[in-house]
Design a protein around this motif. Structure first.
Motif, PDB file in Angstrom:
ATOM      1  N   TYR A 280       2.569   6.073  -2.241  1.00 50.63           N
ATOM      2  CA  TYR A 280       3.610   7.066  -1.982  1.00 50.63           C
ATOM      3  C   TYR A 280       4.794   6.996  -2.949  1.00 50.63           C
ATOM      4  CZ  TYR A 280       1.713   8.951   2.400  1.00 50.63           C
ATOM      5  OH  TYR A 280       0.941   9.593   3.338  1.00 50.63           O
ATOM      6  N   TYR A 281       4.701   6.126  -3.960  1.00 44.88           N
ATOM      7  CA  TYR A 281       5.828   6.060  -4.896  1.00 44.88           C
ATOM      8  C   TYR A 281       5.377   5.803  -6.339  1.00 44.88           C
ATOM      9  CZ  TYR A 281      10.719   5.639  -6.195  1.00 44.88           C
ATOM     10  OH  TYR A 281      11.953   5.858  -6.746  1.00 44.88           O
ATOM     11  N   ASN A 282       4.730   4.679  -6.558  1.00 41.67           N
ATOM     12  CA  ASN A 282       4.289   4.340  -7.909  1.00 41.67           C
ATOM     13  C   ASN A 282       3.061   3.433  -7.813  1.00 41.67           C
ATOM     14  OD1 ASN A 282       4.014   2.855 -10.440  1.00 41.67           O
ATOM     15  ND2 ASN A 282       6.031   3.640 -11.021  1.00 41.67           N
ATOM     16  N   PRO A 283       1.920   3.837  -8.397  1.00 40.80           N
ATOM     17  CA  PRO A 283       0.696   3.028  -8.295  1.00 40.80           C
ATOM     18  C   PRO A 283       0.845   1.618  -8.847  1.00 40.80           C
ATOM     19  CG  PRO A 283       0.207   5.215  -9.160  1.00 40.80           C
ATOM     20  CD  PRO A 283       1.694   5.086  -9.141  1.00 40.80           C
ATOM     21  N   ASN A 284       1.791   1.444  -9.755  1.00 41.31           N
ATOM     22  CA  ASN A 284       2.025   0.134 -10.354  1.00 41.31           C
ATOM     23  C   ASN A 284       3.187  -0.607  -9.713  1.00 41.31           C
ATOM     24  OD1 ASN A 284      -0.035   0.523 -12.367  1.00 41.31           O
ATOM     25  ND2 ASN A 284       1.379   1.885 -13.441  1.00 41.31           N
ATOM     26  N   GLU A 285       3.683  -0.040  -8.607  1.00 44.77           N
ATOM     27  CA  GLU A 285       4.818  -0.616  -7.872  1.00 44.77           C
ATOM     28  C   GLU A 285       6.063  -0.716  -8.738  1.00 44.77           C
ATOM     29  OE1 GLU A 285       3.753  -3.995  -5.234  1.00 44.77           O
ATOM     30  OE2 GLU A 285       1.706  -3.695  -5.982  1.00 44.77           O
ATOM     31  N   GLY A 286       6.177   0.191  -9.694  1.00 49.23           N
ATOM     32  CA  GLY A 286       7.362   0.206 -10.545  1.00 49.23           C
ATOM     33  C   GLY A 286       8.535   0.896  -9.869  1.00 49.23           C
ATOM     34  N   SER A 287       9.685   0.847 -10.529  1.00 52.59           N
ATOM     35  CA  SER A 287      10.904   1.408  -9.952  1.00 52.59           C
ATOM     36  C   SER A 287      11.029   2.911 -10.165  1.00 52.59           C
ATOM     37  CB  SER A 287      12.129   0.706 -10.545  1.00 52.59           C
ATOM     38  OG  SER A 287      12.164   0.871 -11.957  1.00 52.59           O
TER      39      SER A 287
ATOM     40  N   TRP B  56       0.842  -1.199   0.000  1.00 50.14           N
ATOM     41  CA  TRP B  56       0.000   0.000   0.000  1.00 50.14           C
ATOM     42  C   TRP B  56       0.876   1.247   0.000  1.00 50.14           C
ATOM     43  CZ3 TRP B  56      -0.743   4.431   2.721  1.00 50.14           C
ATOM     44  CH2 TRP B  56      -1.938   5.119   2.529  1.00 50.14           C
ATOM     45  N   ALA B  57       1.890   1.265   0.859  1.00 56.29           N
ATOM     46  CA  ALA B  57       2.783   2.418   0.936  1.00 56.29           C
ATOM     47  C   ALA B  57       3.471   2.667  -0.399  1.00 56.29           C
ATOM     48  CB  ALA B  57       3.818   2.193   2.039  1.00 56.29           C
ATOM     49  N   ASP B  58       3.920   1.608  -1.037  1.00 58.54           N
ATOM     50  CA  ASP B  58       4.598   1.725  -2.326  1.00 58.54           C
ATOM     51  C   ASP B  58       3.662   2.308  -3.382  1.00 58.54           C
ATOM     52  OD1 ASP B  58       6.671   1.512  -4.124  1.00 58.54           O
ATOM     53  OD2 ASP B  58       6.432  -0.642  -4.465  1.00 58.54           O
TER      54      ASP B  58
END
Length: 283
Positions: free
Chosen positions: A207-214, A202-204
């Motif tokens: 707070y970073y990328n909705p697709n959990e990308g790099s 959820w945090a990723d």
């Protein structure tokens, strides 16, 4: 009484009230205000004198506490809070479970390389990192491991009074340790690995990328806010609690923080059974 209830009880206590009797014979070099604040912490069981001496408290007050308190007031001018109650809100910069100060000098028989090796081999996805280096008028700093390698944080910094744009970032656990090599990082872990993984994802995504990308595609402004529901603006400890509150489905992992400033030392007190955090050590 659970940890969270105990924390609320302590914060609501009125310190320095009528009839408060000083039981500490302070040295002449220590001001009455300092001695009174220290003694109040001892009386309430926050400070263990064997682990946190008056002299050390005085040094932290001079080097850290007073300036940080003034920073907090400058940001929250319409919300007056006494220095004593601000100390209570921050639990004097002391971790609840160990009664050790986050600002304890890092003197260890272990070499820095050995300590780093132990840290990088210990942390894993969903772990919560708490260290003494803070920002925004709060004592301490918190972050969450979004994978076994990456740390998600909002480090704050200069200019936080007006909001710091694009303050969210991910760094490797190796870089985290290097940044905090001179101060202790305490690692807390949720005993349910599945819950920890959900919170980290959820945090990723938020707070970073909705697709959990790099590649970072979300840009969050650093600012203290009492609105727990929003992700922008946000700050370090709010990010961590949101992950475990909103990211774990219908599981009752933590109590509702309500609309309050969340200080890093208080994070473990929000967790409910059977999700109480375990302390994996300091590095």
């Amino acid at each position: 009484m659970e940890l969270g209830q105990l924390f609320l009880f302590v914060v609501l206590l009125v310190v320095g009230s009528h009839g408060f009797e000083e039981d500490l014979e302070a040295n002449d070099a220590v001001s009455n205000q300092t001695a009174t604040a220290y003694s109040a912490g001892v009386r309430m069981g926050i400070i263990n004198p064997e682990k946190y001496s008056l002299r050390t408290f005085e040094q932290h007050e001079r080097d850290i506490f007073k300036d940080t308190y003034r920073e907090y007031l400058s940001l929250n001018g319409n919300q007056t809070i006494s220095y004593q109650n601000w100390l209570l809100m921050n639990n004097y910069g002391i971790l609840f479970d160990t009664q050790e100060s986050m600002f304890q000098r890092k003197i260890s028989k272990r070499s820095t390389a050995d300590n780093k090796r132990r840290f990088v081999n210990t942390v894993r996805k969903g772990d919560i990192l708490i260290t003494g280096r803070g920002s925004g008028g709060l004592l301490g700093h918190a972050a969450i491991m979004t994978t076994d390698t990456w740390v998600l944080e909002m480090p704050g910094g200069k200019g936080w009074q007006n909001g710091i744009p694009d303050n969210n970032r991910q760094i490797t656990k190796h870089k985290w340790f290097d940044i905090h090599a001179s101060d202790w990082t305490t690692v807390y872990r949720c005993p349910d690995a599945g819950i920890a993984s959900q919170a980290a994802r959820w945090a990723d995504r938020k707070y970073y990328n909705p697709n959990e990308g790099s590649t970072k595609t979300i840009h969050i402004t650093y600012a203290l806010t009492t609105n727990f529901q929003t992700t922008n603006p946000s700050y370090c400890s709010k990010l961590v609690l949101q992950a475990y509150y909103y990211g774990t489905g219908s599981n009752k992992v933590i109590r509702n923080p309500g609309n309050a400033i969340i200080v890093p030392t208080s994070i473990p007190t929000y967790f409910l059974r059977p999700y109480w955090l375990t302390n994996k050590g300091k590095f």
